[in-house]
Design a protein around this motif. Structure first.
Motif, PDB file in Angstrom:
ATOM      1  N   PHE A 274      46.496 -84.524  43.997  1.00 37.77           N
ATOM      2  CA  PHE A 274      45.856 -84.055  45.221  1.00 37.77           C
ATOM      3  C   PHE A 274      44.504 -84.727  45.450  1.00 37.77           C
ATOM      4  CE2 PHE A 274      48.768 -80.410  44.455  1.00 37.77           C
ATOM      5  CZ  PHE A 274      49.509 -80.570  45.616  1.00 37.77           C
ATOM      6  N   GLN A 275      43.793 -85.040  44.368  1.00 33.89           N
ATOM      7  CA  GLN A 275      42.516 -85.730  44.544  1.00 33.89           C
ATOM      8  C   GLN A 275      42.727 -87.175  45.005  1.00 33.89           C
ATOM      9  OE1 GLN A 275      39.292 -85.211  41.984  1.00 33.89           O
ATOM     10  NE2 GLN A 275      39.452 -82.996  42.067  1.00 33.89           N
ATOM     11  N   VAL A 276      43.711 -87.846  44.429  1.00 30.58           N
ATOM     12  CA  VAL A 276      43.986 -89.231  44.825  1.00 30.58           C
ATOM     13  C   VAL A 276      44.478 -89.285  46.269  1.00 30.58           C
ATOM     14  CG1 VAL A 276      45.536 -91.187  44.438  1.00 30.58           C
ATOM     15  CG2 VAL A 276      44.410 -90.090  42.495  1.00 30.58           C
ATOM     16  N   LEU A 277      45.388 -88.384  46.644  1.00 31.01           N
ATOM     17  CA  LEU A 277      45.925 -88.400  48.003  1.00 31.01           C
ATOM     18  C   LEU A 277      44.854 -88.065  49.030  1.00 31.01           C
ATOM     19  CD1 LEU A 277      49.335 -86.710  47.214  1.00 31.01           C
ATOM     20  CD2 LEU A 277      49.000 -89.061  47.989  1.00 31.01           C
ATOM     21  N   ALA A 278      43.895 -87.220  48.666  1.00 28.17           N
ATOM     22  CA  ALA A 278      42.792 -86.927  49.580  1.00 28.17           C
ATOM     23  C   ALA A 278      41.937 -88.164  49.830  1.00 28.17           C
ATOM     24  CB  ALA A 278      41.925 -85.795  49.027  1.00 28.17           C
ATOM     25  N   ALA A 279      41.833 -89.011  48.807  1.00 27.10           N
ATOM     26  CA  ALA A 279      41.038 -90.236  48.926  1.00 27.10           C
ATOM     27  C   ALA A 279      41.827 -91.390  49.533  1.00 27.10           C
ATOM     28  CB  ALA A 279      40.501 -90.645  47.551  1.00 27.10           C
ATOM     29  N   ARG A 280      43.152 -91.233  49.595  1.00 29.88           N
ATOM     30  CA  ARG A 280      44.006 -92.311  50.120  1.00 29.88           C
ATOM     31  C   ARG A 280      44.918 -91.763  51.222  1.00 29.88           C
ATOM     32  NH1 ARG A 280      45.157 -96.799  47.112  1.00 29.88           N
ATOM     33  NH2 ARG A 280      46.398 -97.312  48.949  1.00 29.88           N
ATOM     34  N   SER A 413      56.782 -79.513  47.631  1.00 26.29           N
ATOM     35  CA  SER A 413      56.681 -78.161  48.163  1.00 26.29           C
ATOM     36  C   SER A 413      55.303 -77.888  48.769  1.00 26.29           C
ATOM     37  CB  SER A 413      56.975 -77.148  47.056  1.00 26.29           C
ATOM     38  OG  SER A 413      56.823 -75.819  47.514  1.00 26.29           O
ATOM     39  N   LEU A 414      54.253 -78.198  48.031  1.00 28.86           N
ATOM     40  CA  LEU A 414      52.900 -77.899  48.498  1.00 28.86           C
ATOM     41  C   LEU A 414      52.472 -78.831  49.631  1.00 28.86           C
ATOM     42  CD1 LEU A 414      51.076 -77.120  45.130  1.00 28.86           C
ATOM     43  CD2 LEU A 414      52.086 -75.521  46.759  1.00 28.86           C
ATOM     44  N   MET A 415      52.851 -80.111  49.544  1.00 30.57           N
ATOM     45  CA  MET A 415      52.452 -81.055  50.588  1.00 30.57           C
ATOM     46  C   MET A 415      53.228 -80.836  51.882  1.00 30.57           C
ATOM     47  SD  MET A 415      51.842 -84.625  48.560  1.00 30.57           S
ATOM     48  CE  MET A 415      51.247 -85.434  50.055  1.00 30.57           C
ATOM     49  N   GLY A 416      54.362 -80.157  51.805  1.00 30.18           N
ATOM     50  CA  GLY A 416      55.073 -79.830  53.028  1.00 30.18           C
ATOM     51  C   GLY A 416      54.290 -78.886  53.923  1.00 30.18           C
ATOM     52  N   ARG A 417      53.406 -78.069  53.318  1.00 27.71           N
ATOM     53  CA  ARG A 417      52.643 -77.065  54.091  1.00 27.71           C
ATOM     54  C   ARG A 417      51.145 -77.344  54.162  1.00 27.71           C
ATOM     55  NH1 ARG A 417      53.983 -71.026  52.355  1.00 27.71           N
ATOM     56  NH2 ARG A 417      52.522 -70.713  54.094  1.00 27.71           N
ATOM     57  N   TRP A 418      50.602 -78.086  53.159  1.00 29.11           N
ATOM     58  CA  TRP A 418      49.151 -78.192  53.043  1.00 29.11           C
ATOM     59  C   TRP A 418      48.688 -79.635  52.838  1.00 29.11           C
ATOM     60  CZ3 TRP A 418      46.828 -73.758  54.198  1.00 29.11           C
ATOM     61  CH2 TRP A 418      47.524 -72.569  53.982  1.00 29.11           C
ATOM     62  N   ARG A 419      47.490 -79.887  53.346  1.00 26.13           N
ATOM     63  CA  ARG A 419      46.730 -81.075  52.967  1.00 26.13           C
ATOM     64  C   ARG A 419      45.540 -80.601  52.133  1.00 26.13           C
ATOM     65  NH1 ARG A 419      48.127 -82.710  58.340  1.00 26.13           N
ATOM     66  NH2 ARG A 419      49.042 -84.811  58.375  1.00 26.13           N
ATOM     67  N   MET A 420      45.174 -81.398  51.133  1.00 25.19           N
ATOM     68  CA  MET A 420      43.989 -81.092  50.321  1.00 25.19           C
ATOM     69  C   MET A 420      42.862 -82.037  50.706  1.00 25.19           C
ATOM     70  SD  MET A 420      45.099 -78.680  48.352  1.00 25.19           S
ATOM     71  CE  MET A 420      46.722 -78.023  47.966  1.00 25.19           C
ATOM     72  N   ARG A 421      41.671 -81.499  50.819  1.00 21.50           N
ATOM     73  CA  ARG A 421      40.523 -82.320  51.179  1.00 21.50           C
ATOM     74  C   ARG A 421      39.410 -82.128  50.150  1.00 21.50           C
ATOM     75  NH1 ARG A 421      43.715 -84.735  53.161  1.00 21.50           N
ATOM     76  NH2 ARG A 421      44.196 -85.070  55.361  1.00 21.50           N
ATOM     77  N   SER A 422      38.723 -83.221  49.845  1.00 21.28           N
ATOM     78  CA  SER A 422      37.617 -83.178  48.897  1.00 21.28           C
ATOM     79  C   SER A 422      36.460 -82.379  49.471  1.00 21.28           C
ATOM     80  CB  SER A 422      37.166 -84.597  48.565  1.00 21.28           C
ATOM     81  OG  SER A 422      35.960 -84.593  47.829  1.00 21.28           O
ATOM     82  N   VAL A 423      35.843 -81.573  48.638  1.00 30.55           N
ATOM     83  CA  VAL A 423      34.659 -80.820  49.041  1.00 30.55           C
ATOM     84  C   VAL A 423      33.415 -81.692  48.935  1.00 30.55           C
ATOM     85  CG1 VAL A 423      33.193 -78.828  48.480  1.00 30.55           C
ATOM     86  CG2 VAL A 423      35.681 -78.607  48.422  1.00 30.55           C
ATOM     87  N   THR A 424      33.389 -82.572  47.925  1.00 31.95           N
ATOM     88  CA  THR A 424      32.203 -83.404  47.673  1.00 31.95           C
ATOM     89  C   THR A 424      32.220 -84.707  48.451  1.00 31.95           C
ATOM     90  OG1 THR A 424      33.229 -84.557  45.805  1.00 31.95           O
ATOM     91  CG2 THR A 424      32.101 -82.474  45.335  1.00 31.95           C
TER      92      THR A 424
END
Length: 450
Positions: A274-280, A413-424
């Motif tokens: 999730f951290q890598v995908l948020a950055a890419r 499953s999780l990416m079907g419903r959500w995107r994760m974004r970095s807080v920092t």
């Protein structure tokens, strides 16, 4: 093969300090250190304190170490000796004939016919965590993923686990996992016997966990029924040669090993994902496009795995760049030659999947996250033993197929419903401990609108 009489000494890494050797660099800048060793020589000599150690850093020599000459090496060294104090003598730590016997007995628990049931438990746990999030919520994602993988473990290892027992296991496991890392990187026995608060918490957690598992095993033995879970499979397994099964002590050791391997490693790799995908966002868009095409808005299932080709490559690349077991050791049980260099009996031999997977001679632009390097035409150029996310030979991780399926399905499953974004807003940064973890864990969840 080079004979021992003519084998040359390994090249010594410069920069060692009197009495301390290279230990400060391993402790303070571990990832830079293992890459320095890789670049120094295929077999590099360094010192931890005054004790010599060897780092092996090419795919060809990995084959020699883990397969060709595996009978001359055993699990050992300070990392494993301290870890076994908490994990026991399970598959992750045992050696010789006992290890082979335990592997034979454990193999049915990971048969492909059981993967669908395990996948269902993983997807149920993913649905629970997904349903608990709100759009825009900032979550401690590392903790949430650890809770989720503990839930999966409880459902697959003990299908009839009581709510109280499950809660007790979840309370005990974090101290056990932390203790493995602390002991591995501070392999001084007397320190772990001091009456310090951290040692008391560790001992108490281990005692309570043992009591809970002991009660579960007793209940299973009393019922004499197959619960169709991992524990039942282990209890019912019989050695083909002796017709004997596992003792209660052996069951305890295997369960403890599975508890750590089945929670910490999967949760950590998912956090990296999730951290890598948020950055890419370019990679994230391709994953979403594949999910939309394959699933058409319906929930993902185990049968969808073959169609999630790009997501599979994403998982392969995550395992290349961020192998949770970033450094491992063996101990030579006999004198042996590796790459023409003499390794004496009793020597500690290290290898680092992290350094191996980032060798620019094998992986061009190794610091770039590039799932397409695993396209068949490109992956064919990677030497077979230069990519070892799950090891090789008789010590290869018995749960490899389960781990791939679990991680891929949870991501879908999780990416079907959500995107994760970095807080920092910072790119993900690794911290090397007992596993290779991202430094940050807070992320913002945003509902995905197709």
């Amino acid at each position: 093969m080079t004979t021992y009489d003519t084998a040359s000494p390994a090249r010594t890494l410069p920069g060692g300090l009197p009495l301390l050797g290279h230990a400060p660099w391993l402790a303070l800048r571990p990832l830079d250190f293992v890459e320095r060793l890789r670049d120094c020589a295929p077999v590099a000599l360094f010192r931890i304190g005054t004790r010599p150690a060897y780092m092996v850093s090419t795919g060809e020599l990995m084959k020699d170490l883990l397969i060709t000459h595996q009978s001359k090496f055993e699990k050992g060294g300070p990392l494993f000796e301290q870890a076994t104090k908490l994990l026991g003598n399970g598959l992750a730590a045992s050696n010789g004939e006992f290890h082979l016997r335990q592997r034979r007995l454990s193999q049915p628990a990971f048969h492909h016919s059981r993967m669908g049931g395990y996948a269902g438990a993983a997807l149920d746990a993913a649905a629970l965590i997904s349903g608990s999030w709100r759009d825009g919520q900032v979550v401690e994602l590392g903790r949430a993923l650890n809770d989720m993988t503990m839930e999966i473990l409880a459902r697959t290892l003990f299908s009839s686990l009581s709510t109280e027992a499950a809660a007790e296991i979840r309370r005990c496991l974090p101290a056990l996992v932390a203790g493995v890392g602390r002991r591995a990187f501070l392999p001084v026995e007397f320190v772990h016997r001091l009456p310090l608060p951290v040692n008391r918490r560790e001992a108490e957690s281990l005692r309570r966990l043992y009591e809970v598992v002991d009660g579960i095993i007793s209940d299973y033995r009393a019922s004499d029924l197959d619960q169709d879970d991992l524990l039942s499979t282990l209890m019912l397994a019989r050695d083909e040669q002796t017709s004997e099964g596992m003792t209660t002590e052996q069951l305890h050791d295997e369960i403890r090993s599975m508890m750590v391997a089945g929670t910490e490693t999967s949760a950590t790799l998912l956090l990296w994902a999730f951290q890598v995908l948020a950055a890419r966002p370019d990679v994230e868009r391709r994953v979403h496009a594949e999910l939309d095409e394959v699933l058409g808005g319906r929930p993902v299932g185990y049968s969808d795995l073959p169609g999630l080709v790009y997501l599979g490559r994403v998982v392969q690349e995550l395992l290349r760049m961020y192998p949770t077991g970033w450094i491992l050791t063996r101990r030579a049980t006999a004198e042996v030659s590796l790459g023409g260099h003499r390794i004496p009996e009793g020597a500690d031999v290290f290898f680092s999947p992290y350094a191996l997977h980032r060798d620019p001679a094998v992986f061009p632009d190794p610091g770039r996250f590039d799932p397409d390097r695993w396209l068949p035409e490109r992956a064919a150029s990677v030497p077979r033993h230069a990519y070892l996310p799950f090891g090789a030979g008789v010590r290869k991780c018995i749960g490899e197929s389960l781990a791939y399926a679990e991680i891929t399905l949870i991501l879908a499953s999780l990416m079907g419903r959500w995107r994760m974004r970095s807080v920092t807003g910072r790119p993900p940064r690794p911290v090397a401990g007992s596993t290779l973890r991202p430094k940050e864990s807070l992320m913002r969840v945003e509902r995905r609108h197709r």
